[in-house]
Design an enzyme around this catalytic site. Structure first.
Site, PDB file in Angstrom:
ATOM      1  N   HIS A  35       0.850  -1.224  -0.070  1.00 33.79           N
ATOM      2  CA  HIS A  35      -0.156   0.043  -0.185  1.00 33.79           C
ATOM      3  C   HIS A  35       0.880   1.117  -0.087  1.00 33.79           C
ATOM      4  O   HIS A  35       2.046   1.123   0.574  1.00 33.79           O
ATOM      5  CB  HIS A  35      -0.704  -0.060   1.376  1.00 33.79           C
ATOM      6  CG  HIS A  35      -1.816   0.984   1.435  1.00 33.79           C
ATOM      7  ND1 HIS A  35      -1.549   2.199   1.974  1.00 33.79           N
ATOM      8  CD2 HIS A  35      -3.204   1.010   1.260  1.00 33.79           C
ATOM      9  CE1 HIS A  35      -2.544   2.914   1.797  1.00 33.79           C
ATOM     10  NE2 HIS A  35      -3.722   2.264   1.279  1.00 33.79           N
TER      11      HIS A  35
ATOM     12  N   CYS B  90      -4.849   2.452  -3.660  1.00 36.36           N
ATOM     13  CA  CYS B  90      -3.542   3.109  -2.965  1.00 36.36           C
ATOM     14  C   CYS B  90      -2.452   2.174  -3.114  1.00 36.36           C
ATOM     15  O   CYS B  90      -1.678   1.969  -2.170  1.00 36.36           O
ATOM     16  CB  CYS B  90      -3.751   3.518  -1.670  1.00 36.36           C
ATOM     17  SG  CYS B  90      -4.833   4.836  -1.173  1.00 36.36           S
TER      18      CYS B  90
ATOM     19  N   LYS C  70     -10.267  -0.796  10.589  1.00 36.90           N
ATOM     20  CA  LYS C  70     -10.640  -1.653   9.723  1.00 36.90           C
ATOM     21  C   LYS C  70     -10.782  -3.057  10.595  1.00 36.90           C
ATOM     22  O   LYS C  70     -11.150  -4.233   9.770  1.00 36.90           O
ATOM     23  CB  LYS C  70      -9.325  -1.855   8.965  1.00 36.90           C
ATOM     24  CG  LYS C  70      -8.645  -0.888   7.723  1.00 36.90           C
ATOM     25  CD  LYS C  70      -7.432  -1.251   7.116  1.00 36.90           C
ATOM     26  CE  LYS C  70      -6.952  -0.110   6.512  1.00 36.90           C
ATOM     27  NZ  LYS C  70      -8.030   0.350   5.175  1.00 36.90           N
TER      28      LYS C  70
ATOM     29  N   GLN D 230      -4.340  -4.960   6.944  1.00 39.62           N
ATOM     30  CA  GLN D 230      -5.145  -5.916   6.374  1.00 39.62           C
ATOM     31  C   GLN D 230      -5.175  -7.527   7.000  1.00 39.62           C
ATOM     32  O   GLN D 230      -5.842  -8.188   6.592  1.00 39.62           O
ATOM     33  CB  GLN D 230      -5.226  -6.073   4.986  1.00 39.62           C
ATOM     34  CG  GLN D 230      -5.402  -4.734   4.140  1.00 39.62           C
ATOM     35  CD  GLN D 230      -6.643  -4.347   4.259  1.00 39.62           C
ATOM     36  OE1 GLN D 230      -7.599  -5.015   4.465  1.00 39.62           O
ATOM     37  NE2 GLN D 230      -6.888  -3.027   3.859  1.00 39.62           N
TER      38      GLN D 230
ATOM     39  N   ASP E 288       3.470  -4.098   8.140  1.00 41.27           N
ATOM     40  CA  ASP E 288       2.194  -3.530   7.594  1.00 41.27           C
ATOM     41  C   ASP E 288       0.938  -4.292   7.841  1.00 41.27           C
ATOM     42  O   ASP E 288       0.799  -5.136   7.180  1.00 41.27           O
ATOM     43  CB  ASP E 288       2.257  -2.940   6.381  1.00 41.27           C
ATOM     44  CG  ASP E 288       0.637  -2.180   6.146  1.00 41.27           C
ATOM     45  OD1 ASP E 288      -0.233  -2.437   6.789  1.00 41.27           O
ATOM     46  OD2 ASP E 288       0.501  -1.676   5.020  1.00 41.27           O
TER      47      ASP E 288
END
Ligand code: 7TS
Length: 421
Positions: A138, A379, A241, A218, A215
Site C-alpha cells: 500500500h 492506494c 479496519k 489488513q 504493515d
C-alpha cells in the site's frame, strides 16, 4: 445461453461457525437501504462497519469518563487514565506482545509506519544503504520509505511477485544484503488479498541482522496475529479496519528497539522534564505519544477487540474464508471476469476486472443495486502497473457478510455485463 444461466450459484446449505444474522444485528448501519435496496457492504478493506458495542463505548466515554489522561489527580482524570492503560493491555494481549510498553497508540497504520521511518529509519539508514519492500505494498508502506531514502541518499529496493500475486521468496532473499537496513512488508495485501510468508521473510532478514516492519492493516481483522511468534520488530495496524473507530491505530515495537529510538513528535506527555536547556524524554510507551491522545478512540478500539474476541478470530477467519472461496467460484465464473490476485494463501479480498468495462462504471452500476465495492487502484498503484491495468473492482469481506450478499454481487455483475454487452 444467457449470462445468468451460465453462473453456478450454489444454494447448498453451509455450516457456519456462528449465527451470522445475529452478528448482523450488532451493526446498526447494515439496516441502511441504498437506492431502495438493502445495503450490501463489501468495502471492508477500506473500513469496516462498527458494532453497537463500539458505538456504545464511544458514547460511554464521553458521557461518563472524559478527562485528559496522565495529568490530573482528580477523579475523572484518574478514571480516564486507568481506562486508557487497561485498553493498552487489551491490545497487548490481542497481538500477544511481551509487554504493554511495546504498544504505542497512533492515528493508524500510516502514522505508525511514518513513526518508524522518521525515528528508527533516520538513525539507521544512510547514504548507499537500502530499504527493502515488496511489489504489493500500500502507498503508506512505500512513500514513507521513499521519503527516507531520498533524504538519506539510500535506495528503495522492491521484491517482485508472480502473476498470481505471490511474493517470490527466493528473489526477496536475494535482495537482502549487508546494505539492507530495514525490511518493510505487508502481512496481507489490500489490493490482492495475498497473505505473505512472513515468518520465513522475517527469519531470512534476521539472519542478516535486519529488522522487519510489518504493515498489519489488513491482517488483524482477519487472522490471529502473534507478534512474538512472528518475531517481527515492528507491527502496525488501524482500529477502523477491525470494527473499531477511525483515528486510532497501533504501533507494536520490541522494547529494545523502541528504547533506543529517538522520539517522533515533541510535546506534552512524551517528556519527563523540560527546561529551555534540555528535555528528558518520558519512558515507554509515552515517549512516542506526544500530546493528548484519542482517548475515546482507544476506548472504542478496546471494545472492538473485545467484540472480536467474543466471536473468536478463528471463527471469523473460517467464515470469511468460506465467503472468499464462494465468491471466487461464483464471480470467477462470470463471463469476461479476470481475477487479479489468485495466491494460494489469501484473506478477505476479491479483486477483479471485467472485459471492456471500466471498474468505476461497474462500481456505479453496483451502487444502484445497493452494493458497495471499491474501485480504483486501492492506494497500490504499483500493483496495478504490475498487472497492466488502471484499476480493479474489489469486494472485501467481513464477519457480517453472507453468501446471499455474494449472490447479490454476482447478480449485479451480470447486470453490468448485460448493460455493456
Ligand atoms: N496498509 C494497508 C495494507 C492498507 O490496506 C491500508 C489502508 C493502510 C496501510 C493505511 O491504513 P490507514 O488506516 O492508516 O489509512 N487501506 C485502504 C484500502 O485498501 N482502501 O482504503 C484504505
Amino acid at each position: 445461453m444467457s449470462a445468468a444461466a451460465a453462473v453456478p450459484i450454489r444454494e447448498k446449505a453451509v455450516k457456519l461457525p456462528f449465527d451470522v444474522e445475529k452478528i448482523r444485528a450488532d451493526f446498526p448501519i447494515l439496516r441502511t437501504k441504498v437506492h431502495g435496496h438493502p445495503l450490501v457492504y463489501l468495502d471492508n478493506a477500506a473500513t469496516s462497519q462498527k458494532p453497537q458495542a463500539v458505538i456504545d463505548a464511544l458514547v460511554r466515554y464521553y458521557e461518563g469518563e472524559n478527562a485528559n489522561i496522565h495529568r490530573g489527580v482528580h477523579y475523572l482524570s484518574q478514571i480516564a487514565t486507568e481506562a486508557f492503560e487497561k485498553a493498552r493491555e487489551t491490545v497487548r494481549a490481542f497481538v500477544n506482545a511481551a509487554d504493554a510498553r511495546e504498544i504505542i497508540f497512533t492515528r493508524g497504520t500510516t502514522e505508525a509506519i511514518n513513526l518508524v521511518a522518521q525515528t528508527y529509519g533516520r538513525v539507521h539508514v544512510g547514504a548507499g544503504d537500502e530499504v527493502l519492500i515488496t511489489a504489493m505494498e500500500h502507498h503508506s508502506n512505500i512513500v514513507p520509505w521513499q521519503m527516507l531514502c531520498e533524504e538519506k541518499g539510500a535506495k528503495l529496493r522492491v521484491a517482485p511477485m508472480n502473476d498470481e500475486g505471490e511474493l517470490l521468496l527466493e528473489e526477496f532473499e536475494k535482495l537482502l544484503s549487508p546494505r539492507t537496513k530495514i525490511v518493510a512488508v505487508s502481512h496481507v495485501s489490500n489490493a490482492l488479498g495475498t497473505i505473505n510468508p512472513l515468518k520465513q521473510m522475517i527469519a531470512a532478514a534476521h539472519a542478516l541482522g535486519i529488522p522487519v516492519v510489518v504493515d498489519g492493516a489488513q491482517a488483524v481483522p482477519h487472522l490471529a496475529v502473534d507478534v512474538q511468534d512472528l518475531d517481527c520488530d515492528f507491527f502496525a495496524f488501524s482500529g477502523h479496519k477491525m470494527y473499531g473507530p477511525t483515528g486510532i491505530g497501533v504501533l507494536y515495537g520490541k522494547t529494545a528497539l523502541l528504547e533506543a529510538m529517538p522520539p517522533y513528535q515533541g510535546g506534552g506527555d512524551m517528556i519527563s522534564s523540560v527546561t529551555f536547556e534540555k528535555t528528558i524524554y518520558n519512558k515507554l510507551p509515552h515517549k512516542f505519544e506526544a500530546g493528548t491522545p484519542d482517548m475515546a478512540g482507544v476506548a472504542g478500539l478496546k471494545a472492538a477487540i473485545e467484540y472480536m474476541n467474543g466471536i473468536g478470530i478463528e471463527k471469523i477467519a473460517a467464515h470469511e474464508h468460506d465467503l472468499l472461496e464462494y465468491a471466487t467460484e461464483v464471480v470467477g465464473a462470470l463471463p469476461g471476469v479476470r481475477l487479479i490476485g489468485t495466491a494460494r494463501e489469501k484473506a478477505s479480498v476479491l479483486s477483479f476486472v471485467l472485459d471492456e468495462v471500466h471498474p468505476h462504471d461497474i462500481g456505479t452500476i453496483l451502487d444502484q443495486q445497493g452494493i458497495a465495492v471499491r474501485t480504483g487502484h486501492h492506494c497500490a498503484q504499483p500493483v496495478m502497473e504490475r498487472f497492466h491495468i488502471p484499476a480493479t473492482v474489489r469486494a472485501s469481506f467481513a464477519v457480517y457478510n453472507t453468501r446471499k450478499e455474494v449472490d447479490a454481487l454476482a447478480r449485479g455483475l451480470r447486470k453490468v455485463h448485460e448493460v455493456f454487452a
